[in-house]
Scaffold this active site. Structure first.
Site, PDB file in Angstrom:
ATOM      1  N   HIS A 195      -6.105  10.551   7.804  1.00  0.00           N
ATOM      2  CA  HIS A 195      -6.756   9.480   8.554  1.00  0.00           C
ATOM      3  C   HIS A 195      -7.634  10.001   9.693  1.00  0.00           C
ATOM      4  CE1 HIS A 195      -4.496   6.946   6.017  1.00  0.00           C
ATOM      5  NE2 HIS A 195      -3.389   6.872   6.717  1.00  0.00           N
ATOM      6  N   THR A 211      -0.044  11.531  -1.311  1.00  0.00           N
ATOM      7  CA  THR A 211      -1.091  12.288  -1.984  1.00  0.00           C
ATOM      8  C   THR A 211      -1.426  13.538  -1.195  1.00  0.00           C
ATOM      9  OG1 THR A 211      -1.992  10.232  -2.886  1.00  0.00           O
ATOM     10  CG2 THR A 211      -3.425  12.162  -2.911  1.00  0.00           C
ATOM     11  N   ALA A 212      -1.418  13.418   0.125  1.00  0.00           N
ATOM     12  CA  ALA A 212      -1.712  14.577   0.966  1.00  0.00           C
ATOM     13  C   ALA A 212      -0.752  15.725   0.656  1.00  0.00           C
ATOM     14  CB  ALA A 212      -1.613  14.185   2.442  1.00  0.00           C
ATOM     15  N   LYS A 267       0.872  -1.175   0.000  1.00  0.00           N
ATOM     16  CA  LYS A 267       0.000   0.000   0.000  1.00  0.00           C
ATOM     17  C   LYS A 267       0.911   1.228   0.000  1.00  0.00           C
ATOM     18  CE  LYS A 267      -3.875   2.418   1.166  1.00  0.00           C
ATOM     19  NZ  LYS A 267      -4.542   2.175   2.453  1.00  0.00           N
ATOM     20  N   ILE A 268       0.777   2.060  -1.036  1.00  0.00           N
ATOM     21  CA  ILE A 268       1.564   3.279  -1.131  1.00  0.00           C
ATOM     22  C   ILE A 268       0.637   4.442  -1.444  1.00  0.00           C
ATOM     23  CG2 ILE A 268       3.585   1.988  -1.963  1.00  0.00           C
ATOM     24  CD1 ILE A 268       3.036   3.344  -4.748  1.00  0.00           C
ATOM     25  N   SER A 269       1.181   5.630  -1.499  1.00  0.00           N
ATOM     26  CA  SER A 269       0.411   6.796  -1.918  1.00  0.00           C
ATOM     27  C   SER A 269       0.246   6.800  -3.437  1.00  0.00           C
ATOM     28  CB  SER A 269       1.133   8.084  -1.512  1.00  0.00           C
ATOM     29  OG  SER A 269       1.263   8.192  -0.127  1.00  0.00           O
TER      30      SER A 269
END
Length: 277
Positions: A153, A109-110, A53-55
């Site tokens: 989150h 992404t943030a 799981k990555i951005s």
């Protein structure tokens, strides 16, 4: 199969069935729990695992070695990153001019959304960017160690308890600007592995989680970093949605829009959209 995902409730909820041998025909998992900044770096190193799981923001650097899996990730509406600062100032974006801002990863992404938003809204730009684990950001802002923080989150639900105020909701900005969901976390698999089979196993794990929500409860809560059950459930409800089961047309459009805009701004390498499928 070696896999890495975060201990956050959405990931443990999604992968519980797969990690516990409840998906017929799926291989045994060797699970590594890792913060998104760690997996973003792992994906560009020789230590990268089979599935991670990555951005979505990190995809342009890894697509030569990894394929995007069209399920299991985190996209959605009303679930974007927040920019926070201490106190109740109403200076808005201007309050960030020349300030030190903490972010969870420079390839998240943030952070990409923050850079795109700040370029349009912060006079003169922000100052120093400091990378720190996301769970340390709000205490650092509260304690005056940093001027503002970019959070993700469950911080969406808990930041008022730290005495912090909202500067902007980057998800709301993105959605109003594009009409598309926010692409946050992507699932990738090393090229050469059976992408369709992996997608099928993950999709079955998602469907099992929805059909048997009580089955994953202990697993989710055990890794939830002392979150209350109420916050844990709110986190799952927000981040596990239709796009988790399948990216679909809107999901792919959102990823292409984010990475295309970021490439035009010189923030990420350009990609061929065909490489996403």
């Amino acid at each position: 199969m070696k896999i890495a995902y975060s201990p956050c409730p959405n990931d443990t909820f999604v992968f519980h069935a797969l990690a516990h041998g409840l998906v017929p025909g799926a291989p045994e998992l060797d699970v590594t729990f890792a913060d998104i900044d760690i997996t973003n770096r792992l994906a560009t190193s020789e230590e990268g695992l089979d599935v991670m799981k990555i951005s979505f923001a990190a995809l342009p650097w890894v697509l030569s070695d990894y394929a995007l899996i069209p399920c299991g990730g985190a996209l959605g509406r009303g679930c974007g990153p927040l920019v926070l600062r201490a106190g109740g100032s109403d200076d808005g974006a201007a309050a960030l001019s020349g300030r030190r801002v903490a972010v969870p990863s420079e390839r998240s992404t943030a952070y990409l959304l923050f850079r795109l938003w700040a370029a349009q809204n912060v006079p003169g730009g922000v100052g120093e960017i400091v990378v720190m684990p996301f769970h340390e950001i709000m205490p650092a802002v509260r304690d005056g160690l940093i001027d503002a923080g970019l959070v993700i989150h469950e911080a969406r639900f808990t930041y008022p308890s730290y005495g912090l105020s909202l500067v902007t909701d980057l998800g709301s900005w993105w959605e109003s600007d594009t009409g598309l969901p926010i692409p946050l976390g992507a699932i990738i698999a090393r090229r050469g592995l059976d992408r369709e089979a992996i997608a099928g196993w993950i999709r079955q794990s998602v469907e099992y989680a929805w059909a048997h929500p009580e089955a994953s409860r202990d697993y989710v809560q055990r890794h939830a970093q002392e979150m209350s059950p109420e916050v844990t459930q709110a986190h799952i409800d927000l981040y596990v949605n239709e796009f988790t089961a399948d990216l679909g047309a809107d999901g792919y459009a959102a990823v292409e829009a984010l990475l295309g805009r970021a490439a035009r701004e010189g923030l990420v390498p350009s990609i061929d959209p065909a490489a996403l499928r």
